[in-house]
Design a protein around this motif. Structure first.
Motif, PDB file in Angstrom:
ATOM      1  N   SER A  30      -1.910 -66.111 -34.139  1.00  0.00           N
ATOM      2  CA  SER A  30      -0.547 -65.707 -33.843  1.00  0.00           C
ATOM      3  C   SER A  30      -0.554 -64.302 -33.237  1.00  0.00           C
ATOM      4  CB  SER A  30       0.309 -65.713 -35.110  1.00  0.00           C
ATOM      5  OG  SER A  30       1.637 -65.336 -34.824  1.00  0.00           O
ATOM      6  N   ILE A  31       0.385 -64.057 -32.324  1.00  0.00           N
ATOM      7  CA  ILE A  31       0.544 -62.729 -31.741  1.00  0.00           C
ATOM      8  C   ILE A  31       1.861 -62.149 -32.221  1.00  0.00           C
ATOM      9  CG2 ILE A  31       0.680 -61.381 -29.637  1.00  0.00           C
ATOM     10  CD1 ILE A  31      -0.945 -63.494 -28.226  1.00  0.00           C
ATOM     11  N   LEU A  32       1.810 -60.995 -32.800  1.00  0.00           N
ATOM     12  CA  LEU A  32       3.008 -60.324 -33.302  1.00  0.00           C
ATOM     13  C   LEU A  32       3.575 -59.441 -32.195  1.00  0.00           C
ATOM     14  CD1 LEU A  32       1.549 -59.571 -36.844  1.00  0.00           C
ATOM     15  CD2 LEU A  32       2.815 -61.587 -36.073  1.00  0.00           C
ATOM     16  N   ALA A  33       3.707 -58.156 -32.407  1.00  0.00           N
ATOM     17  CA  ALA A  33       4.252 -57.279 -31.369  1.00  0.00           C
ATOM     18  C   ALA A  33       3.256 -57.117 -30.221  1.00  0.00           C
ATOM     19  CB  ALA A  33       4.586 -55.919 -31.951  1.00  0.00           C
ATOM     20  N   MET A  34       3.807 -56.964 -29.018  1.00  0.00           N
ATOM     21  CA  MET A  34       3.011 -56.673 -27.829  1.00  0.00           C
ATOM     22  C   MET A  34       3.635 -55.466 -27.145  1.00  0.00           C
ATOM     23  SD  MET A  34       2.368 -60.527 -26.346  1.00  0.00           S
ATOM     24  CE  MET A  34       0.753 -60.195 -25.613  1.00  0.00           C
ATOM     25  N   GLY A  35       2.845 -54.777 -26.348  1.00  0.00           N
ATOM     26  CA  GLY A  35       3.396 -53.589 -25.709  1.00  0.00           C
ATOM     27  C   GLY A  35       2.580 -53.100 -24.535  1.00  0.00           C
ATOM     28  N   TRP A  36       3.161 -52.114 -23.883  1.00  0.00           N
ATOM     29  CA  TRP A  36       2.502 -51.444 -22.759  1.00  0.00           C
ATOM     30  C   TRP A  36       2.483 -49.942 -23.013  1.00  0.00           C
ATOM     31  CZ3 TRP A  36       0.106 -53.942 -18.821  1.00  0.00           C
ATOM     32  CH2 TRP A  36       0.402 -55.295 -18.617  1.00  0.00           C
ATOM     33  N   HIS A  37       1.383 -49.321 -22.693  1.00  0.00           N
ATOM     34  CA  HIS A  37       1.225 -47.887 -22.699  1.00  0.00           C
ATOM     35  C   HIS A  37       0.700 -47.479 -21.333  1.00  0.00           C
ATOM     36  CE1 HIS A  37       1.359 -48.666 -26.998  1.00  0.00           C
ATOM     37  NE2 HIS A  37       1.447 -47.363 -27.242  1.00  0.00           N
ATOM     38  N   ARG A  38       0.738 -46.194 -21.047  1.00  0.00           N
ATOM     39  CA  ARG A  38       0.159 -45.721 -19.796  1.00  0.00           C
ATOM     40  C   ARG A  38      -0.471 -44.357 -20.002  1.00  0.00           C
ATOM     41  NH1 ARG A  38       5.531 -44.390 -16.090  1.00  0.00           N
ATOM     42  NH2 ARG A  38       6.083 -42.396 -17.095  1.00  0.00           N
ATOM     43  N   GLN A  39      -1.424 -44.051 -19.146  1.00  0.00           N
ATOM     44  CA  GLN A  39      -2.085 -42.757 -19.198  1.00  0.00           C
ATOM     45  C   GLN A  39      -2.295 -42.235 -17.788  1.00  0.00           C
ATOM     46  OE1 GLN A  39      -5.776 -42.624 -21.441  1.00  0.00           O
ATOM     47  NE2 GLN A  39      -5.580 -40.427 -21.736  1.00  0.00           N
ATOM     48  N   ALA A  40      -1.623 -41.131 -17.505  1.00  0.00           N
ATOM     49  CA  ALA A  40      -1.771 -40.477 -16.210  1.00  0.00           C
ATOM     50  C   ALA A  40      -2.944 -39.500 -16.268  1.00  0.00           C
ATOM     51  CB  ALA A  40      -0.484 -39.747 -15.855  1.00  0.00           C
ATOM     52  N   PRO A  41      -3.501 -39.160 -15.111  1.00  0.00           N
ATOM     53  CA  PRO A  41      -4.642 -38.223 -15.095  1.00  0.00           C
ATOM     54  C   PRO A  41      -4.297 -36.910 -15.784  1.00  0.00           C
ATOM     55  CG  PRO A  41      -4.376 -39.248 -12.957  1.00  0.00           C
ATOM     56  CD  PRO A  41      -3.181 -39.656 -13.768  1.00  0.00           C
ATOM     57  N   GLY A  42      -5.149 -36.498 -16.702  1.00  0.00           N
ATOM     58  CA  GLY A  42      -4.960 -35.236 -17.394  1.00  0.00           C
ATOM     59  C   GLY A  42      -3.894 -35.244 -18.464  1.00  0.00           C
ATOM     60  N   LYS A  43      -3.338 -36.414 -18.755  1.00  0.00           N
ATOM     61  CA  LYS A  43      -2.272 -36.505 -19.755  1.00  0.00           C
ATOM     62  C   LYS A  43      -2.664 -37.460 -20.868  1.00  0.00           C
ATOM     63  CE  LYS A  43       1.592 -35.363 -16.721  1.00  0.00           C
ATOM     64  NZ  LYS A  43       2.965 -35.748 -16.290  1.00  0.00           N
ATOM     65  N   GLN A  44      -1.947 -37.351 -21.977  1.00  0.00           N
ATOM     66  CA  GLN A  44      -2.189 -38.254 -23.090  1.00  0.00           C
ATOM     67  C   GLN A  44      -1.567 -39.616 -22.813  1.00  0.00           C
ATOM     68  OE1 GLN A  44      -0.669 -36.221 -26.603  1.00  0.00           O
ATOM     69  NE2 GLN A  44      -2.709 -35.423 -27.067  1.00  0.00           N
ATOM     70  N   ARG A  45      -2.133 -40.619 -23.459  1.00  0.00           N
ATOM     71  CA  ARG A  45      -1.552 -41.959 -23.343  1.00  0.00           C
ATOM     72  C   ARG A  45      -0.172 -41.951 -23.983  1.00  0.00           C
ATOM     73  NH1 ARG A  45      -5.331 -47.079 -24.679  1.00  0.00           N
ATOM     74  NH2 ARG A  45      -6.620 -45.811 -23.284  1.00  0.00           N
ATOM     75  N   GLU A  46       0.791 -42.608 -23.321  1.00  0.00           N
ATOM     76  CA  GLU A  46       2.158 -42.640 -23.842  1.00  0.00           C
ATOM     77  C   GLU A  46       2.682 -44.063 -23.878  1.00  0.00           C
ATOM     78  OE1 GLU A  46       5.090 -40.715 -21.392  1.00  0.00           O
ATOM     79  OE2 GLU A  46       4.293 -41.548 -19.526  1.00  0.00           O
ATOM     80  N   LEU A  47       3.595 -44.284 -24.798  1.00  0.00           N
ATOM     81  CA  LEU A  47       4.215 -45.592 -24.937  1.00  0.00           C
ATOM     82  C   LEU A  47       5.166 -45.853 -23.779  1.00  0.00           C
ATOM     83  CD1 LEU A  47       4.939 -48.117 -26.691  1.00  0.00           C
ATOM     84  CD2 LEU A  47       6.749 -46.694 -27.695  1.00  0.00           C
ATOM     85  N   VAL A  48       5.115 -47.050 -23.260  1.00  0.00           N
ATOM     86  CA  VAL A  48       6.064 -47.476 -22.227  1.00  0.00           C
ATOM     87  C   VAL A  48       7.130 -48.382 -22.844  1.00  0.00           C
ATOM     88  CG1 VAL A  48       6.366 -48.775 -20.093  1.00  0.00           C
ATOM     89  CG2 VAL A  48       4.353 -47.292 -20.387  1.00  0.00           C
ATOM     90  N   ALA A  49       6.702 -49.457 -23.470  1.00  0.00           N
ATOM     91  CA  ALA A  49       7.640 -50.415 -24.057  1.00  0.00           C
ATOM     92  C   ALA A  49       6.910 -51.324 -25.036  1.00  0.00           C
ATOM     93  CB  ALA A  49       8.287 -51.263 -22.959  1.00  0.00           C
ATOM     94  N   THR A  50       7.671 -51.853 -25.970  1.00  0.00           N
ATOM     95  CA  THR A  50       7.138 -52.843 -26.904  1.00  0.00           C
ATOM     96  C   THR A  50       8.109 -54.006 -27.014  1.00  0.00           C
ATOM     97  OG1 THR A  50       8.182 -51.836 -28.848  1.00  0.00           O
ATOM     98  CG2 THR A  50       5.978 -51.066 -28.272  1.00  0.00           C
ATOM     99  N   ILE A  51       7.596 -55.135 -27.467  1.00  0.00           N
ATOM    100  CA  ILE A  51       8.438 -56.311 -27.642  1.00  0.00           C
ATOM    101  C   ILE A  51       7.924 -57.100 -28.840  1.00  0.00           C
ATOM    102  CG2 ILE A  51       7.073 -57.683 -25.990  1.00  0.00           C
ATOM    103  CD1 ILE A  51       9.772 -59.018 -25.176  1.00  0.00           C
TER     104      ILE A  51
END
Length: 121
Positions: A30-51
Protein backbone atom coordinates in the motif's frame (compact mmCIF):
# COMPACT_ATOMS: atom_id res chain seq x y z
CA UNK A 1 12.48 -3.89 -3.19
CA UNK A 2 10.61 -0.65 -3.84
CA UNK A 3 11.59 1.98 -6.39
CA UNK A 4 10.34 5.44 -7.29
CA UNK A 5 11.15 6.69 -10.78
CA UNK A 6 10.48 10.29 -11.83
CA UNK A 7 10.04 11.48 -15.39
CA UNK A 8 8.92 14.55 -17.27
CA UNK A 9 11.62 17.04 -16.39
CA UNK A 10 13.32 19.23 -18.94
CA UNK A 11 13.88 22.73 -20.22
CA UNK A 12 10.92 25.09 -20.39
CA UNK A 13 10.57 28.82 -21.02
CA UNK A 14 9.35 31.19 -18.31
CA UNK A 15 5.57 31.13 -18.17
CA UNK A 16 5.46 27.62 -19.56
CA UNK A 17 4.12 24.39 -18.13
CA UNK A 18 5.53 20.98 -17.35
CA UNK A 19 4.09 17.77 -15.92
CA UNK A 20 6.19 15.50 -13.76
CA UNK A 21 5.35 11.87 -13.06
CA UNK A 22 6.64 9.49 -10.43
CA UNK A 23 5.83 5.80 -10.56
CA UNK A 24 6.36 3.44 -7.66
CA UNK A 25 7.13 -0.19 -8.34
CA UNK A 26 8.22 -3.30 -6.52
CA UNK A 27 6.85 -5.29 -3.65
CA UNK A 28 4.18 -2.79 -2.61
CA UNK A 29 1.29 -3.54 -0.33
CA UNK A 30 0.00 0.00 0.00
CA UNK A 31 1.11 3.58 -0.66
CA UNK A 32 0.17 6.18 1.92
CA UNK A 33 1.16 9.83 1.46
CA UNK A 34 3.10 10.87 -1.64
CA UNK A 35 4.84 14.13 -2.33
CA UNK A 36 7.25 16.28 -4.26
CA UNK A 37 10.27 18.17 -3.02
CA UNK A 38 12.82 20.22 -4.90
CA UNK A 39 16.39 21.33 -4.47
CA UNK A 40 17.89 24.28 -6.27
CA UNK A 41 21.67 24.70 -6.64
CA UNK A 42 23.20 25.86 -3.38
CA UNK A 43 19.91 25.60 -1.50
CA UNK A 44 18.33 23.14 0.87
CA UNK A 45 15.71 20.69 -0.31
CA UNK A 46 12.23 22.13 0.18
CA UNK A 47 8.73 20.75 0.18
CA UNK A 48 6.63 21.42 -2.89
CA UNK A 49 3.41 19.49 -2.25
CA UNK A 50 2.00 16.38 -0.64
CA UNK A 51 -1.10 14.31 -1.23
CA UNK A 52 -2.78 11.70 0.95
CA UNK A 53 -4.04 8.39 -0.35
CA UNK A 54 -7.52 9.86 -0.27
CA UNK A 55 -6.44 12.81 -2.42
CA UNK A 56 -6.08 15.64 0.08
CA UNK A 57 -3.35 17.94 -1.18
CA UNK A 58 -1.19 20.51 0.60
CA UNK A 59 1.22 22.98 -0.99
CA UNK A 60 4.08 25.21 -0.06
CA UNK A 61 2.89 28.80 -0.13
CA UNK A 62 5.03 29.81 -3.11
CA UNK A 63 3.54 26.99 -5.24
CA UNK A 64 -0.13 27.54 -4.45
CA UNK A 65 -2.13 28.36 -7.53
CA UNK A 66 0.65 27.38 -9.93
CA UNK A 67 1.31 23.73 -9.09
CA UNK A 68 -1.18 20.88 -8.81
CA UNK A 69 -0.39 17.52 -7.28
CA UNK A 70 -2.50 14.47 -8.10
CA UNK A 71 -2.20 10.71 -7.96
CA UNK A 72 -3.50 7.56 -9.57
CA UNK A 73 -3.65 4.87 -6.92
CA UNK A 74 -4.29 2.15 -9.49
CA UNK A 75 -1.01 3.05 -11.21
CA UNK A 76 0.97 3.81 -8.03
CA UNK A 77 1.81 7.14 -9.62
CA UNK A 78 1.92 10.72 -8.41
CA UNK A 79 1.93 13.73 -10.72
CA UNK A 80 2.96 17.35 -10.44
CA UNK A 81 1.43 19.74 -12.96
CA UNK A 82 3.44 22.95 -12.97
CA UNK A 83 2.31 26.10 -14.74
CA UNK A 84 3.39 29.75 -14.92
CA UNK A 85 6.91 28.52 -14.33
CA UNK A 86 9.56 30.99 -13.22
CA UNK A 87 13.36 30.83 -13.41
CA UNK A 88 13.40 30.41 -9.64
CA UNK A 89 11.52 27.11 -10.07
CA UNK A 90 14.69 25.67 -11.58
CA UNK A 91 15.69 22.72 -9.42
CA UNK A 92 15.95 18.98 -9.20
CA UNK A 93 12.52 17.68 -8.31
CA UNK A 94 12.25 14.59 -6.15
CA UNK A 95 9.22 12.49 -5.37
CA UNK A 96 8.82 10.58 -2.15
CA UNK A 97 6.25 8.24 -0.72
CA UNK A 98 5.39 6.39 2.46
CA UNK A 99 5.05 2.81 1.33
CA UNK A 100 4.12 -0.37 3.12
CA UNK A 101 6.07 -3.14 1.44
CA UNK A 102 4.93 -6.75 1.26
CA UNK A 103 8.25 -7.85 2.70
CA UNK A 104 8.34 -5.80 5.89
CA UNK A 105 4.64 -5.06 6.34
CA UNK A 106 5.86 -1.73 7.71
CA UNK A 107 5.74 1.79 6.35
CA UNK A 108 9.01 3.29 5.11
CA UNK A 109 9.78 6.51 3.27
CA UNK A 110 11.21 6.14 -0.21
CA UNK A 111 12.72 8.72 -2.57
CA UNK A 112 13.20 8.87 -6.28
CA UNK A 113 16.45 9.81 -7.98
CA UNK A 114 15.21 13.23 -9.05
CA UNK A 115 14.45 14.90 -12.35
CA UNK A 116 15.91 18.21 -13.49
CA UNK A 117 13.59 21.11 -14.29
CA UNK A 118 15.19 24.16 -15.87
CA UNK A 119 13.18 27.32 -16.52
CA UNK A 120 15.05 29.60 -18.87
CA UNK A 121 14.60 31.58 -22.04
Amino acid sequence: QVQLVESGGGLVQPGGSLRLSCAASGSILSILAMGWHRQAPGKQRELVATITRGGTATYADSMKGRFTISRDNAKNTVYLQMSSLKPEDTAVYYCNADIISRGTMMSSNYWGQGTQVTVSS
